[in-house]
Each structure stands twice: as C-alpha cells, then as structure tokens.
Design a protein around this motif. Structure first.
Motif, PDB file in Angstrom:
ATOM      1  N   ARG A 272       0.815  -1.206   0.000  1.00 49.93           N
ATOM      2  CA  ARG A 272       0.000   0.000   0.000  1.00 49.93           C
ATOM      3  C   ARG A 272       0.852   1.262   0.000  1.00 49.93           C
ATOM      4  NH1 ARG A 272      -3.221  -2.882   3.317  1.00 49.93           N
ATOM      5  NH2 ARG A 272      -4.954  -3.833   2.188  1.00 49.93           N
ATOM      6  N   TYR A 273       2.160   1.099   0.285  1.00 49.94           N
ATOM      7  CA  TYR A 273       3.067   2.246   0.266  1.00 49.94           C
ATOM      8  C   TYR A 273       3.947   2.276  -0.991  1.00 49.94           C
ATOM      9  CZ  TYR A 273       1.700   3.452   4.989  1.00 49.94           C
ATOM     10  OH  TYR A 273       0.981   3.842   6.078  1.00 49.94           O
ATOM     11  N   PHE A 274       4.427   1.101  -1.375  1.00 52.25           N
ATOM     12  CA  PHE A 274       5.275   1.034  -2.569  1.00 52.25           C
ATOM     13  C   PHE A 274       4.839  -0.107  -3.486  1.00 52.25           C
ATOM     14  CE2 PHE A 274       7.940   3.066   0.653  1.00 52.25           C
ATOM     15  CZ  PHE A 274       8.363   4.199  -0.038  1.00 52.25           C
ATOM     16  N   GLU A 275       4.767   0.192  -4.777  1.00 55.07           N
ATOM     17  CA  GLU A 275       4.383  -0.810  -5.770  1.00 55.07           C
ATOM     18  C   GLU A 275       5.281  -2.036  -5.750  1.00 55.07           C
ATOM     19  OE1 GLU A 275       3.796   0.347  -9.983  1.00 55.07           O
ATOM     20  OE2 GLU A 275       3.554   2.351  -9.136  1.00 55.07           O
ATOM     21  N   ASN A 276       6.575  -1.784  -5.572  1.00 52.47           N
ATOM     22  CA  ASN A 276       7.555  -2.879  -5.562  1.00 52.47           C
ATOM     23  C   ASN A 276       8.861  -2.389  -4.957  1.00 52.47           C
ATOM     24  OD1 ASN A 276       8.911  -1.456  -7.717  1.00 52.47           O
ATOM     25  ND2 ASN A 276       7.302  -2.251  -9.060  1.00 52.47           N
ATOM     26  N   LYS A 277       9.805  -3.300  -4.795  1.00 52.90           N
ATOM     27  CA  LYS A 277      11.023  -2.906  -4.089  1.00 52.90           C
ATOM     28  C   LYS A 277      11.891  -1.963  -4.916  1.00 52.90           C
ATOM     29  CE  LYS A 277      13.941  -7.004  -4.986  1.00 52.90           C
ATOM     30  NZ  LYS A 277      14.903  -7.943  -4.382  1.00 52.90           N
ATOM     31  N   HIS A 278      11.743  -2.001  -6.201  1.00 50.43           N
ATOM     32  CA  HIS A 278      12.473  -1.069  -7.053  1.00 50.43           C
ATOM     33  C   HIS A 278      12.068   0.379  -6.747  1.00 50.43           C
ATOM     34  CE1 HIS A 278      12.761   1.167 -11.030  1.00 50.43           C
ATOM     35  NE2 HIS A 278      14.006   0.968 -10.696  1.00 50.43           N
ATOM     36  N   LYS A 279      10.768   0.591  -6.595  1.00 52.03           N
ATOM     37  CA  LYS A 279      10.275   1.929  -6.256  1.00 52.03           C
ATOM     38  C   LYS A 279      10.763   2.344  -4.869  1.00 52.03           C
ATOM     39  CE  LYS A 279       7.528   3.105  -9.806  1.00 52.03           C
ATOM     40  NZ  LYS A 279       6.062   3.242  -9.764  1.00 52.03           N
ATOM     41  N   LEU A 280      10.800   1.386  -3.971  1.00 56.89           N
ATOM     42  CA  LEU A 280      11.311   1.701  -2.635  1.00 56.89           C
ATOM     43  C   LEU A 280      12.769   2.137  -2.710  1.00 56.89           C
ATOM     44  CD1 LEU A 280      11.309   1.732   0.481  1.00 56.89           C
ATOM     45  CD2 LEU A 280      11.583  -0.749   0.448  1.00 56.89           C
ATOM     46  N   LEU A 281      13.552   1.456  -3.543  1.00 58.06           N
ATOM     47  CA  LEU A 281      14.957   1.844  -3.711  1.00 58.06           C
ATOM     48  C   LEU A 281      15.052   3.249  -4.298  1.00 58.06           C
ATOM     49  CD1 LEU A 281      17.997   1.098  -3.621  1.00 58.06           C
ATOM     50  CD2 LEU A 281      17.737   0.105  -5.902  1.00 58.06           C
ATOM     51  N   LEU A 282      14.190   3.549  -5.275  1.00 60.24           N
ATOM     52  CA  LEU A 282      14.163   4.896  -5.854  1.00 60.24           C
ATOM     53  C   LEU A 282      13.846   5.925  -4.771  1.00 60.24           C
ATOM     54  CD1 LEU A 282      12.270   4.307  -9.239  1.00 60.24           C
ATOM     55  CD2 LEU A 282      14.662   5.004  -8.959  1.00 60.24           C
ATOM     56  N   TYR A 283      12.922   5.570  -3.902  1.00 59.55           N
ATOM     57  CA  TYR A 283      12.565   6.480  -2.813  1.00 59.55           C
ATOM     58  C   TYR A 283      13.758   6.736  -1.894  1.00 59.55           C
ATOM     59  CZ  TYR A 283      10.196   8.564   1.176  1.00 59.55           C
ATOM     60  OH  TYR A 283       9.833   9.425   2.180  1.00 59.55           O
ATOM     61  N   LEU A 284      14.377   5.654  -1.440  1.00 55.57           N
ATOM     62  CA  LEU A 284      15.491   5.780  -0.499  1.00 55.57           C
ATOM     63  C   LEU A 284      16.663   6.570  -1.088  1.00 55.57           C
ATOM     64  CD1 LEU A 284      15.627   2.159   1.015  1.00 55.57           C
ATOM     65  CD2 LEU A 284      14.623   4.220   2.038  1.00 55.57           C
ATOM     66  N   THR A 285      17.011   6.253  -2.344  1.00 58.04           N
ATOM     67  CA  THR A 285      18.154   6.943  -2.946  1.00 58.04           C
ATOM     68  C   THR A 285      17.795   8.406  -3.256  1.00 58.04           C
ATOM     69  OG1 THR A 285      17.568   6.054  -5.128  1.00 58.04           O
ATOM     70  CG2 THR A 285      19.182   4.841  -3.855  1.00 58.04           C
ATOM     71  N   SER A 286      16.559   8.653  -3.671  1.00 55.58           N
ATOM     72  CA  SER A 286      16.138  10.048  -3.890  1.00 55.58           C
ATOM     73  C   SER A 286      16.256  10.831  -2.598  1.00 55.58           C
ATOM     74  CB  SER A 286      14.688  10.115  -4.373  1.00 55.58           C
ATOM     75  OG  SER A 286      14.585   9.626  -5.684  1.00 55.58           O
ATOM     76  N   TRP A 287      15.836  10.191  -1.522  1.00 55.45           N
ATOM     77  CA  TRP A 287      15.923  10.849  -0.225  1.00 55.45           C
ATOM     78  C   TRP A 287      17.376  11.195   0.097  1.00 55.45           C
ATOM     79  CZ3 TRP A 287      18.089  11.195   4.478  1.00 55.45           C
ATOM     80  CH2 TRP A 287      17.387  11.916   5.459  1.00 55.45           C
ATOM     81  N   TYR A 288      18.256  10.254  -0.152  1.00 55.10           N
ATOM     82  CA  TYR A 288      19.679  10.470   0.124  1.00 55.10           C
ATOM     83  C   TYR A 288      20.217  11.647  -0.672  1.00 55.10           C
ATOM     84  CZ  TYR A 288      24.713   9.738   0.314  1.00 55.10           C
ATOM     85  OH  TYR A 288      26.062   9.923   0.467  1.00 55.10           O
TER      86      TYR A 288
END
Lengths: 223, 223
Positions: free
Chosen positions: A64-80
């Motif tokens: 419900r928060y992220f479509e898949n782990k790839h998007k989560l990685l995009l989120y984390l690295t964007s945050w960084y």
DNA sequence: ACAAATATAATAGTATTACTATCATAATAT
DNA sequence: ATATTATGATAGTAATACTATTATATTTGT
C-alpha cells in the motif's frame, strides 16, 4: 547539520510511492527497517515479505506504500540525494569565492557519511552504504527512459546540475562541466566501493579518502 | 584488429563456468544468443529458460555450462575485458613515447565499439552495450569479496593495473594512478550510459565522445 | 562395426518471489 | 454511533531459479 534539518522535509516525487511513507507510523517503520535490511542483506535478497516480518506487519500492507522494491529503492536513494543537496545548498550558499564554494561542494558530495541523527527513523550512514552498493541498479534498467520522463531521478539530476554550475563559475572555458560533475558524483561512489572491496584499484583508504582525490583532480583540471 | 585475434583465445577463469562454452557448438550458441538476448531484454528479464527456447535447446543443458545467469554475466564481461586488454597490449606495445602510449590506451578503453568480426559467434558491439548496462551488477553484490578471492575479476583488475602503470610512466609523481585508472574505465562506461539516457548530465554526444573528455582530463592532470 | 562413454534433451518437481484479490478487524474522524 | 480509512490475515497465481531423473543421441576407442 542537525539544527535546521529537523524542520525540513525532503520532498520526493509522489509518483514514486503509492502512499507517502512520511504520513504514518507504519510508513516510517517501512523506511527505517528497509534501510537496515537492504544494507545488511543486499537489495536482491531483500523482499517485502521479509520486511513485513521484521516490522511486525504484513506484506500486503507494504504494497500500500510502494508498488515494488524497485520503487522503494528509488525512494530511499532520492531521499539520500535530497539530503545531500540540502547540505550542499545550505553550506555553500554563503560562500562568495567560487573556488572555495566548489571545494566545499566536492567535500560534501564525496565525503564518507558519519553519524547524523536529524531524522530519527533514517540511518544516514547505512543509507549511504546502500547508495554506494545499490544506486546503479536503480537506473541500469530497461525502464530508465520511461522512469526518467516520470521524474524519478530529478533530485539526482539537479545535484549534478548544481555541481556543474559551480564548475562553470570557477572556469567558464572548461569544456566538460557536466561530465566532470557526473564523474565526481558517480566516481565518488565507485571509489568508496573500491576501497572496501578492490583496494588495489584505488589509492583511497582510511586517511586518503575520495574527497582528497577529487579535490586534487578538479582543482588541477580547472586551473 | 581482425588479423591476429582469429587465432587468439581469450582465457577466462575456469571457475566461472561448469563446462567451457568454447569447447562445443552448443556452448558457442549459448554465448552467441545470450549476448543478443541480454542486450535486447536486459539482464533481469533474461532467463535460462528463454535462452533454451531461443537456441532450440533445453534449460537443463544450459545449466551444464553455467551454474546461473550471474556466472554467465561474469563470463561475458570477463571476455569483453580480455578482448580490450588484448587490443591494449597489442596496440601500445610498440609505442615508446609514454605519453602517446597512454593516449592510445585511453582511446582503446573508452571508445565506442563499432563492428568487429574476429569472433564469429560474439557480437562485440552488443557485448559492449551489455558491459555498459550490466557490468556494475556483476560486482555490486554481497558475494563480491568471495568471488574476488576466487579470481572472477582478474582480467578487469589487470586492465586497471596496466592503465595505472602507464599513468605512472607518464608522471611518477602523480599521487592517484590507481584511482585515475579505475575512474577512466568505470567513468567511461558511465559517460556512455549518460549520453544515451541522461544527456543533460554529460557533455559527450555523437561528435564529442567520452574518449575526448578523458584524453583531455588525463593529459591535464598529469601535466 | 560395436560397445562404452559422454553430451544433450525431456520431463517433473520444489521452494521462493512478486505480486493480486478478498475479507476481517482496528483506529479515527464526523 | 456510524462511516470512513488503515491495517492485518489469508489465499491464490504465474514465473523464477533451480535439482533430479531418465531417455536418447552423438562421439570415441578398439
């Protein structure tokens, strides 16, 4: 860096997530624990099912928060990259001398991340190790062009562009400011990786860090 | 490059494969078609099952040559680096002037690969695109240290070392020959990628290629 | 030419991954 | 007190990344 960052929120393209993880307790736990798990077991072994178990929640809730782990990685690295950008802008803003400004910028983007507790649920040291080890995988895909168009890499691109502008301010005649800027950012991650796993391929180590190497390189190039 | 290469075999660490793909017709088809497929669909979508169908063979037969697709990628990229190394050594061997020698070396390792038909079953142009898009994934893993110890990256490391030695021959006082050498190799792949997908982050394009950028960079640094 | 050895093909089966869908329950907002 | 929204639990699916077994070619040695 502590001071101001406490009241700053790093804005991430809202197409990257389904629901903003900053908007709930569960969301923050997803971010917090995924950083721990990915840095520990690597991106390929990491799954939403395992993350669910770790945070005492359910796989389906994470979707419900992220479509898949790839998007989560995009989120984390964007945050960084957003976090680095903030430090870059904040720190160099007041520096008038273009050379000193660029030097400071290079220091910020190439340095080894040590401790920071501005964001309670985000461990920046572990996150930076994720960026070193996994960032390339976020764009070395067949979907890059589509995702780039969707704006998934804007923060990173803005960071390169800022660096590039500073390079031009120091030497407007230099022909490759964009390439040099991207070389610094990507090359820094690479040198950090090499010092940990292929020490014979780098001159960087505990004392002589990638920052020194790039400071010397850039100052020589723009002389 | 055609001439000599026809009679040369690029030696790959035999721990990378279960059975030498050069030793049979099926093996060569595995190499040939996997290059086509990986460059076309990307490494993540590529599977041994699909490859089996493509070569009119069976998944289980491919496993007799490679333990998994990661090992196959290591094989393909090792081959590529070995092929570059051969060109590097062969071409620069006769050059006495250290500067010209290094220049030639940089040209070889950073240039865009165009056509070459020395090895009938290997398409070097597609293989170079695989290296640009997938090489990082071969070492950005939790198993790097073990695999490095097993010697899976020797050819690449030797190439960096050769470049580094040439850099030192030009300027023995330069403090970061290894870092510069690894920056050239990795940075070249990165600039090639950027020009195809993030053109605003590089100054390289059709006419001004990564070779020019790195030639200028290195000559300035070692001046 | 024939048997033995080796290579390849076919089939089946397993655990895991990366999801989707549905329904139940808990928390919160009006 | 009720409606809305968030989360949790369970089940199910197709695909992946293999392993194991057996059958059938093909090659090789004598």
């Amino acid at each position: 860096m502590e001071h101001l960052l406490r009241s700053v929120k790093i804005e991430i393209n809202d197409k990257i997530y389904v629901k903003d993880p900053e908007s709930s307790d569960l969301g923050k736990r997803i971010i917090e624990k995924s950083i721990l798990m990915i840095s520990e077991m690597g991106f390929e072994s990491f799954t939403f099912k395992k993350l669910g178990t770790k945070i005492g929640s359910n796989e389906s809730s994470i979707y419900r928060y992220f479509e898949n782990k790839h998007k989560l990685l995009l989120y984390l690295t964007s945050w960084y990259w957003g976090w680095l950008e903030y430090q870059l802008v904040f720190t160099t803003n007041s520096i008038a001398d273009t050379k000193r400004k660029l030097e400071k910028a290079i220091e910020i983007v190439t340095k080894t991340t040590v401790e920071d507790s501005s964001f309670s649920h985000i461990n920046e040291v572990l996150l930076s190790s994720i960026v070193i080890n996994e960032y390339s995988k976020s764009y070395l895909t067949k979907e890059v062009d589509v995702e780039n168009k969707e704006g998934y890499f804007v923060i990173y691109k803005r960071l390169v562009t800022r660096l590039s502008a500073m390079i031009r301010e120091v030497n407007a005649d230099y022909k490759y400011p964009n390439s040099l800027a991207s070389t610094i950012l990507e090359g820094s991650l690479h040198q950090h990786f090499l010092k940990d796993h292929f020490s014979s391929l780098t001159d960087c180590h505990k004392d002589v860090d990638p920052t020194r190497y790039f400071l010397h390189l850039v100052s020589t190039i723009l002389k």
